[in-house]
Write a protein that holds these residues in place. Sequence first.
Motif, PDB file in Angstrom:
ATOM      1  N   MET A   1     -46.095  55.462  11.906  1.00  0.00           N
ATOM      2  CA  MET A   1     -47.258  56.147  12.474  1.00  0.00           C
ATOM      3  C   MET A   1     -47.086  56.352  13.970  1.00  0.00           C
ATOM      4  O   MET A   1     -47.488  57.385  14.508  1.00  0.00           O
ATOM      5  CB  MET A   1     -48.531  55.346  12.196  1.00  0.00           C
ATOM      6  N   LEU A   2     -46.489  55.373  14.650  1.00  0.00           N
ATOM      7  CA  LEU A   2     -46.269  55.499  16.085  1.00  0.00           C
ATOM      8  C   LEU A   2     -45.323  56.654  16.382  1.00  0.00           C
ATOM      9  O   LEU A   2     -45.604  57.500  17.240  1.00  0.00           O
ATOM     10  CB  LEU A   2     -45.706  54.181  16.635  1.00  0.00           C
ATOM     11  N   VAL A   3     -44.210  56.712  15.667  1.00  0.00           N
ATOM     12  CA  VAL A   3     -43.243  57.799  15.863  1.00  0.00           C
ATOM     13  C   VAL A   3     -43.860  59.143  15.465  1.00  0.00           C
ATOM     14  O   VAL A   3     -43.668  60.157  16.151  1.00  0.00           O
ATOM     15  CB  VAL A   3     -41.964  57.530  15.057  1.00  0.00           C
ATOM     16  N   GLY A   4     -44.632  59.140  14.380  1.00  0.00           N
ATOM     17  CA  GLY A   4     -45.253  60.384  13.926  1.00  0.00           C
ATOM     18  C   GLY A   4     -46.261  60.931  14.922  1.00  0.00           C
ATOM     19  O   GLY A   4     -46.281  62.136  15.200  1.00  0.00           O
ATOM     20  N   GLU A   5     -47.093  60.053  15.483  1.00  0.00           N
ATOM     21  CA  GLU A   5     -48.073  60.506  16.472  1.00  0.00           C
ATOM     22  C   GLU A   5     -47.396  60.936  17.762  1.00  0.00           C
ATOM     23  O   GLU A   5     -47.847  61.866  18.436  1.00  0.00           O
ATOM     24  CB  GLU A   5     -49.092  59.402  16.754  1.00  0.00           C
ATOM     25  N   TRP A   6     -46.313  60.267  18.120  1.00  0.00           N
ATOM     26  CA  TRP A   6     -45.545  60.730  19.286  1.00  0.00           C
ATOM     27  C   TRP A   6     -45.018  62.138  19.054  1.00  0.00           C
ATOM     28  O   TRP A   6     -45.011  62.959  19.973  1.00  0.00           O
ATOM     29  CB  TRP A   6     -44.377  59.773  19.550  1.00  0.00           C
ATOM     30  N   ALA A   7     -44.541  62.409  17.840  1.00  0.00           N
ATOM     31  CA  ALA A   7     -44.006  63.742  17.538  1.00  0.00           C
ATOM     32  C   ALA A   7     -45.097  64.804  17.628  1.00  0.00           C
ATOM     33  O   ALA A   7     -44.908  65.862  18.249  1.00  0.00           O
ATOM     34  CB  ALA A   7     -43.374  63.745  16.147  1.00  0.00           C
ATOM     35  N   VAL A   8     -46.265  64.531  17.024  1.00  0.00           N
ATOM     36  CA  VAL A   8     -47.353  65.505  17.031  1.00  0.00           C
ATOM     37  C   VAL A   8     -47.876  65.732  18.446  1.00  0.00           C
ATOM     38  O   VAL A   8     -48.027  66.881  18.895  1.00  0.00           O
ATOM     39  CB  VAL A   8     -48.497  65.047  16.107  1.00  0.00           C
ATOM     40  N   THR A   9     -48.166  64.644  19.157  1.00  0.00           N
ATOM     41  CA  THR A   9     -48.726  64.785  20.511  1.00  0.00           C
ATOM     42  C   THR A   9     -47.692  65.331  21.497  1.00  0.00           C
ATOM     43  O   THR A   9     -48.050  66.079  22.410  1.00  0.00           O
ATOM     44  CB  THR A   9     -49.263  63.440  21.016  1.00  0.00           C
ATOM     45  N   GLY A  10     -46.423  64.963  21.314  1.00  0.00           N
ATOM     46  CA  GLY A  10     -45.387  65.496  22.197  1.00  0.00           C
ATOM     47  C   GLY A  10     -45.227  66.994  22.040  1.00  0.00           C
ATOM     48  O   GLY A  10     -45.178  67.733  23.031  1.00  0.00           O
ATOM     49  N   LEU A  11     -45.167  67.468  20.796  1.00  0.00           N
ATOM     50  CA  LEU A  11     -45.061  68.911  20.555  1.00  0.00           C
ATOM     51  C   LEU A  11     -46.329  69.633  21.000  1.00  0.00           C
ATOM     52  O   LEU A  11     -46.264  70.749  21.535  1.00  0.00           O
ATOM     53  CB  LEU A  11     -44.797  69.179  19.074  1.00  0.00           C
ATOM     54  N   GLY A  12     -47.479  68.991  20.789  1.00  0.00           N
ATOM     55  CA  GLY A  12     -48.730  69.599  21.253  1.00  0.00           C
ATOM     56  C   GLY A  12     -48.777  69.735  22.761  1.00  0.00           C
ATOM     57  O   GLY A  12     -49.249  70.751  23.287  1.00  0.00           O
ATOM     58  N   THR A  13     -48.254  68.737  23.455  1.00  0.00           N
ATOM     59  CA  THR A  13     -48.216  68.791  24.920  1.00  0.00           C
ATOM     60  C   THR A  13     -47.290  69.894  25.405  1.00  0.00           C
ATOM     61  O   THR A  13     -47.629  70.653  26.325  1.00  0.00           O
ATOM     62  CB  THR A  13     -47.755  67.432  25.489  1.00  0.00           C
ATOM     63  N   VAL A  14     -46.111  69.996  24.793  1.00  0.00           N
ATOM     64  CA  VAL A  14     -45.168  71.054  25.167  1.00  0.00           C
ATOM     65  C   VAL A  14     -45.774  72.434  24.913  1.00  0.00           C
ATOM     66  O   VAL A  14     -45.658  73.345  25.743  1.00  0.00           O
ATOM     67  CB  VAL A  14     -43.846  70.891  24.388  1.00  0.00           C
ATOM     68  N   LEU A  15     -46.434  72.589  23.773  1.00  0.00           N
ATOM     69  CA  LEU A  15     -47.066  73.870  23.448  1.00  0.00           C
ATOM     70  C   LEU A  15     -48.158  74.214  24.457  1.00  0.00           C
ATOM     71  O   LEU A  15     -48.225  75.362  24.937  1.00  0.00           O
ATOM     72  CB  LEU A  15     -47.658  73.813  22.036  1.00  0.00           C
ATOM     73  N   ALA A  16     -49.007  73.239  24.793  1.00  0.00           N
ATOM     74  CA  ALA A  16     -50.101  73.492  25.741  1.00  0.00           C
ATOM     75  C   ALA A  16     -49.565  73.899  27.104  1.00  0.00           C
ATOM     76  O   ALA A  16     -50.042  74.863  27.717  1.00  0.00           O
ATOM     77  CB  ALA A  16     -50.982  72.249  25.861  1.00  0.00           C
ATOM     78  N   LEU A  17     -48.552  73.184  27.599  1.00  0.00           N
ATOM     79  CA  LEU A  17     -48.006  73.512  28.921  1.00  0.00           C
ATOM     80  C   LEU A  17     -47.269  74.848  28.904  1.00  0.00           C
ATOM     81  O   LEU A  17     -47.302  75.593  29.887  1.00  0.00           O
ATOM     82  CB  LEU A  17     -47.067  72.393  29.385  1.00  0.00           C
ATOM     83  N   ALA A  18     -46.605  75.156  27.792  1.00  0.00           N
ATOM     84  CA  ALA A  18     -45.926  76.453  27.694  1.00  0.00           C
ATOM     85  C   ALA A  18     -46.940  77.595  27.731  1.00  0.00           C
ATOM     86  O   ALA A  18     -46.712  78.630  28.383  1.00  0.00           O
ATOM     87  CB  ALA A  18     -45.107  76.511  26.408  1.00  0.00           C
ATOM     88  N   LEU A  19     -48.068  77.413  27.058  1.00  0.00           N
ATOM     89  CA  LEU A  19     -49.106  78.442  27.075  1.00  0.00           C
ATOM     90  C   LEU A  19     -49.723  78.578  28.466  1.00  0.00           C
ATOM     91  O   LEU A  19     -50.001  79.698  28.923  1.00  0.00           O
ATOM     92  CB  LEU A  19     -50.190  78.093  26.046  1.00  0.00           C
ATOM     93  N   ILE A  20     -49.940  77.446  29.139  1.00  0.00           N
ATOM     94  CA  ILE A  20     -50.506  77.497  30.500  1.00  0.00           C
ATOM     95  C   ILE A  20     -49.512  78.159  31.448  1.00  0.00           C
ATOM     96  O   ILE A  20     -49.903  78.961  32.318  1.00  0.00           O
ATOM     97  CB  ILE A  20     -50.867  76.084  30.978  1.00  0.00           C
ATOM     98  N   TYR A  21     -48.232  77.841  31.299  1.00  0.00           N
ATOM     99  CA  TYR A  21     -47.207  78.482  32.127  1.00  0.00           C
ATOM    100  C   TYR A  21     -47.208  79.994  31.888  1.00  0.00           C
ATOM    101  O   TYR A  21     -47.105  80.791  32.830  1.00  0.00           O
ATOM    102  CB  TYR A  21     -45.839  77.895  31.806  1.00  0.00           C
ATOM    103  N   GLY A  22     -47.340  80.380  30.621  1.00  0.00           N
ATOM    104  CA  GLY A  22     -47.416  81.805  30.318  1.00  0.00           C
ATOM    105  C   GLY A  22     -48.652  82.463  30.903  1.00  0.00           C
ATOM    106  O   GLY A  22     -48.635  83.667  31.205  1.00  0.00           O
ATOM    107  N   SER A  23     -49.715  81.675  31.097  1.00  0.00           N
ATOM    108  CA  SER A  23     -50.933  82.224  31.692  1.00  0.00           C
ATOM    109  C   SER A  23     -50.694  82.706  33.117  1.00  0.00           C
ATOM    110  O   SER A  23     -51.275  83.713  33.549  1.00  0.00           O
ATOM    111  CB  SER A  23     -52.038  81.159  31.684  1.00  0.00           C
ATOM    112  N   PHE A  24     -49.854  81.986  33.846  1.00  0.00           N
ATOM    113  CA  PHE A  24     -49.547  82.413  35.211  1.00  0.00           C
ATOM    114  C   PHE A  24     -48.794  83.736  35.213  1.00  0.00           C
ATOM    115  O   PHE A  24     -49.004  84.578  36.093  1.00  0.00           O
ATOM    116  CB  PHE A  24     -48.724  81.327  35.927  1.00  0.00           C
ATOM    117  N   TRP A  25     -47.904  83.933  34.231  1.00  0.00           N
ATOM    118  CA  TRP A  25     -47.191  85.207  34.131  1.00  0.00           C
ATOM    119  C   TRP A  25     -48.131  86.337  33.736  1.00  0.00           C
ATOM    120  O   TRP A  25     -48.037  87.446  34.284  1.00  0.00           O
ATOM    121  CB  TRP A  25     -46.047  85.075  33.118  1.00  0.00           C
TER     122      TRP A  25
END
Length: 236
Positions: free
Chosen positions: A93-117
């Motif tokens: 569960m620890l590894v699984g939640e790290w995977a979900v939250t890690g990918l979610g964080t990358v996705l959120a920051l990628a979208l925010i970065y795209g917002s500046f463009w």
Amino acid sequence: MTLGRFLKGKLWLDRGEFLEILACWGAGLLFFEAVGNAIYFFLQRRDDTSSYFPLGPTLLLIFGAFFIVIFVAARFVLYFQLGVQMSVTRRRMLVGEWAVTGLGTVLALALIYGSFWLDRLLIAPLWGGISAEDDLLVFMPWWVWPLVGAASLLLGFVSGALVARFGTKGLWALWGVFVGGGLFTTLLGDNLGPFVEDWLIPFFETNSLPAGIGSVLLVAAVILLTVWQMLRFPVK
């Protein structure tokens, strides 16, 4: 079931989380762009500014960091305990939640970065363009993005694990840290800026190596202690 198959199944099961992040980004972008452009409109009418600044994406970045913290903390408070109750091992569960939250964080920051463009290409030309000194994509160092993501992810993990592991006591501990930080900045008042510029930054500059090593060790200790507590998570 192997760990790889477990992670693949968990990511597929939680795919709705990524769609929710996409929806929150879209709503947040529209809202903060409206707020930012309204503020800039009134500033321009008062002739208080001569250069366009991407206020909308900047606000989205600030509030997006808070959103990541809440997203990560909520995942560990709600789903970690649920998985353990359903006989999934704590380690998985620890590894699984790290995977979900890690990918979610990358996705959120990628979208925010795209917002500046998007802001640079679609909004800034409506106000006469953006200067290099006001363009965060130009003057903000690249390492700020992974730093924001890692800090938000770590803070959300520690906060969520604290509440999940200790319940109300953990929540009161977080409240105490929040109030203590607020009181500290309030007591400093107008001296907060000089404290950072005249003491904190020079201290890290003159003691960069020991300060860096100490910071890394402190973060590593917090992560290891949090992982150790989550691996001892009681089944309720």
